[in-house]
Design a protein around this motif. Structure first.
Motif, PDB file in Angstrom:
ATOM      1  N   LEU A 125      -6.295  41.252   2.573  1.00  0.00           N
ATOM      2  CA  LEU A 125      -6.550  41.867   3.879  1.00  0.00           C
ATOM      3  C   LEU A 125      -6.356  43.378   3.840  1.00  0.00           C
ATOM      4  CD1 LEU A 125      -4.761  39.323   6.257  1.00  0.00           C
ATOM      5  CD2 LEU A 125      -7.171  39.407   5.606  1.00  0.00           C
ATOM      6  N   LEU A 126      -5.788  43.863   2.749  1.00  0.00           N
ATOM      7  CA  LEU A 126      -5.454  45.277   2.637  1.00  0.00           C
ATOM      8  C   LEU A 126      -6.305  45.954   1.576  1.00  0.00           C
ATOM      9  CD1 LEU A 126      -1.586  44.821   2.663  1.00  0.00           C
ATOM     10  CD2 LEU A 126      -3.020  45.505   4.597  1.00  0.00           C
ATOM     11  N   ALA A 127      -6.681  47.178   1.855  1.00  0.00           N
ATOM     12  CA  ALA A 127      -7.470  47.955   0.901  1.00  0.00           C
ATOM     13  C   ALA A 127      -6.569  48.755  -0.031  1.00  0.00           C
ATOM     14  CB  ALA A 127      -8.421  48.891   1.646  1.00  0.00           C
ATOM     15  N   GLY A 128      -5.293  48.740   0.248  1.00  0.00           N
ATOM     16  CA  GLY A 128      -4.340  49.512  -0.545  1.00  0.00           C
ATOM     17  C   GLY A 128      -3.493  50.359   0.375  1.00  0.00           C
ATOM     18  N   THR A 129      -2.202  50.299   0.199  1.00  0.00           N
ATOM     19  CA  THR A 129      -1.296  51.006   1.089  1.00  0.00           C
ATOM     20  C   THR A 129      -0.502  52.062   0.341  1.00  0.00           C
ATOM     21  OG1 THR A 129       0.475  49.426   0.706  1.00  0.00           O
ATOM     22  CG2 THR A 129      -1.006  48.939   2.517  1.00  0.00           C
ATOM     23  N   ASP A 130      -0.033  53.024   1.090  1.00  0.00           N
ATOM     24  CA  ASP A 130       0.869  54.036   0.542  1.00  0.00           C
ATOM     25  C   ASP A 130       2.285  53.602   0.913  1.00  0.00           C
ATOM     26  OD1 ASP A 130       2.220  56.225  -0.330  1.00  0.00           O
ATOM     27  OD2 ASP A 130       0.945  57.687   0.680  1.00  0.00           O
ATOM     28  N   ARG A 131       2.782  52.570   0.221  1.00  0.00           N
ATOM     29  CA  ARG A 131       4.065  51.965   0.576  1.00  0.00           C
ATOM     30  C   ARG A 131       5.228  52.943   0.438  1.00  0.00           C
ATOM     31  NH1 ARG A 131       3.243  46.454   1.091  1.00  0.00           N
ATOM     32  NH2 ARG A 131       1.341  45.754   0.106  1.00  0.00           N
ATOM     33  N   HIS A 180       3.610  41.311   5.060  1.00  0.00           N
ATOM     34  CA  HIS A 180       3.620  39.953   5.608  1.00  0.00           C
ATOM     35  C   HIS A 180       2.234  39.344   5.724  1.00  0.00           C
ATOM     36  CE1 HIS A 180       7.866  40.458   6.475  1.00  0.00           C
ATOM     37  NE2 HIS A 180       7.575  41.639   6.966  1.00  0.00           N
ATOM     38  N   VAL A 181       1.250  39.935   5.050  1.00  0.00           N
ATOM     39  CA  VAL A 181      -0.113  39.398   5.065  1.00  0.00           C
ATOM     40  C   VAL A 181      -0.618  39.267   3.633  1.00  0.00           C
ATOM     41  CG1 VAL A 181      -0.672  40.352   7.342  1.00  0.00           C
ATOM     42  CG2 VAL A 181      -1.201  41.681   5.285  1.00  0.00           C
ATOM     43  N   ASP A 182      -1.657  38.458   3.477  1.00  0.00           N
ATOM     44  CA  ASP A 182      -2.272  38.306   2.150  1.00  0.00           C
ATOM     45  C   ASP A 182      -2.844  39.641   1.694  1.00  0.00           C
ATOM     46  OD1 ASP A 182      -1.665  35.615   2.141  1.00  0.00           O
ATOM     47  OD2 ASP A 182      -3.593  35.046   3.023  1.00  0.00           O
ATOM     48  N   SER A 183      -2.683  39.935   0.424  1.00  0.00           N
ATOM     49  CA  SER A 183      -3.076  41.245  -0.101  1.00  0.00           C
ATOM     50  C   SER A 183      -4.566  41.528   0.052  1.00  0.00           C
ATOM     51  CB  SER A 183      -2.663  41.386  -1.562  1.00  0.00           C
ATOM     52  OG  SER A 183      -3.268  40.384  -2.342  1.00  0.00           O
ATOM     53  N   LEU A 230      -4.076  52.727  10.624  1.00  0.00           N
ATOM     54  CA  LEU A 230      -4.910  51.821   9.821  1.00  0.00           C
ATOM     55  C   LEU A 230      -5.149  52.360   8.418  1.00  0.00           C
ATOM     56  CD1 LEU A 230      -7.478  50.911  12.601  1.00  0.00           C
ATOM     57  CD2 LEU A 230      -5.902  49.299  11.500  1.00  0.00           C
ATOM     58  N   GLU A 231      -5.446  53.651   8.323  1.00  0.00           N
ATOM     59  CA  GLU A 231      -5.681  54.265   7.006  1.00  0.00           C
ATOM     60  C   GLU A 231      -4.428  54.205   6.145  1.00  0.00           C
ATOM     61  OE1 GLU A 231      -6.987  58.188   8.045  1.00  0.00           O
ATOM     62  OE2 GLU A 231      -9.100  57.633   8.048  1.00  0.00           O
ATOM     63  N   ARG A 232      -3.311  54.600   6.712  1.00  0.00           N
ATOM     64  CA  ARG A 232      -2.075  54.662   5.927  1.00  0.00           C
ATOM     65  C   ARG A 232      -1.547  53.282   5.579  1.00  0.00           C
ATOM     66  NH1 ARG A 232       0.828  59.415   9.461  1.00  0.00           N
ATOM     67  NH2 ARG A 232      -0.392  61.161   8.631  1.00  0.00           N
ATOM     68  N   GLY A 233      -1.745  52.336   6.478  1.00  0.00           N
ATOM     69  CA  GLY A 233      -1.323  50.971   6.196  1.00  0.00           C
ATOM     70  C   GLY A 233      -2.263  50.264   5.238  1.00  0.00           C
ATOM     71  N   GLY A 234      -3.480  50.782   5.104  1.00  0.00           N
ATOM     72  CA  GLY A 234      -4.445  50.217   4.177  1.00  0.00           C
ATOM     73  C   GLY A 234      -5.188  49.004   4.701  1.00  0.00           C
ATOM     74  N   TRP A 235      -5.262  48.856   6.010  1.00  0.00           N
ATOM     75  CA  TRP A 235      -5.919  47.680   6.590  1.00  0.00           C
ATOM     76  C   TRP A 235      -7.425  47.779   6.475  1.00  0.00           C
ATOM     77  CZ3 TRP A 235      -2.956  43.666   8.013  1.00  0.00           C
ATOM     78  CH2 TRP A 235      -1.598  43.915   8.191  1.00  0.00           C
ATOM     79  N   ARG A 236      -8.063  46.647   6.163  1.00  0.00           N
ATOM     80  CA  ARG A 236      -9.519  46.583   6.141  1.00  0.00           C
ATOM     81  C   ARG A 236     -10.070  46.389   7.546  1.00  0.00           C
ATOM     82  NH1 ARG A 236     -11.207  46.035   0.870  1.00  0.00           N
ATOM     83  NH2 ARG A 236      -9.685  45.172  -0.578  1.00  0.00           N
TER      84      ARG A 236
END
Length: 199
Positions: free
Chosen positions: A113-119, A108-111, A37-43
């Motif tokens: 929903l994400l807090a920021g990712t380490d792509r 594949h989700v609206d931005s 969750l942290e690395r993917g940046g999910w809220r």
């Protein structure tokens, strides 16, 4: 969001964690989800979709369904066939089998929903979620008996255990139900038309 918040999200999302008798294994399952969750940046853990193109069903719902199906199958194997599947292994592997979607589905989700990712480092669909999920489990020290039951696509593990087969069949059963309900097609048809994984 800090680790404490993520830990609470994971524990609330998966009441089936209580079926794992080992405190250490339960903690490692939670830790793998926190990292993903942290690395993917999910809220929110509930924002991860079941599939890149099926957003009306969450990954949490699918993971819980797989766990419930596998537990019922394990009960039948035990009571009807006198087999002895390891319930801790089954539950931990079911709960972790799609943790890799934390990485795979960020595109594949609206931005919002994400807090920021380490792509650059983690979040990407380049590695299938069953393999990135295995890597997360390995990183946090989940036992090899659980690790080898996480990859659920054909050919990813050379020798399938009783527990691994339970995870694989429960995953297929849940996925068939979801694709039928959401799109009116079988899992096989969904894979043929939409899978991002090829031979």
């Amino acid at each position: 969001m800090d680790e404490t918040d993520y830990e609470e999200l994971v524990q609330e999302a998966f009441p089936e964690l209580d079926r794992i008798a080992s405190d250490d294994l339960r903690e490692r399952v939670v830790e793998a989800w926190i990292l993903g969750l942290e690395r993917g940046g999910w809220r929110e853990i509930g924002d991860i979709p079941y599939a890149w193109n099926i957003h009306e069903v969450s990954n949490v719902e699918h993971v819980r369904g797989v766990t419930k199906i596998a537990l019922e199958s394990a009960r039948v194997q035990r009571d009807f066939h006198d087999a002895e599947p390891n319930v801790d292994v089954v539950v931990a592997a079911c709960l972790l089998h799609d943790v890799g979607k934390c990485y795979e589905y960020v595109d594949h989700v609206d931005s919002e929903l994400l807090a920021g990712t380490d792509r650059e480092r983690y979040a990407s669909g380049v590695i299938p979620h069953s393999i990135s999920g295995y890597a997360l489990a390995h990183e946090v020290g989940v036992p090899i008996t659980v690790q080898r039951a996480i990859p659920h696509f054909l050919g990813e593990v050379p020798e399938r255990t009783l527990e691994a087969e339970l995870v694989k069949s429960a995953n297929a059963a849940s996925s068939n139900a979801i694709t039928q309900s959401a799109m009116g097609i079988s899992l096989k048809k969904w894979v043929e038309q939409y899978s991002q994984t090829t031979d």
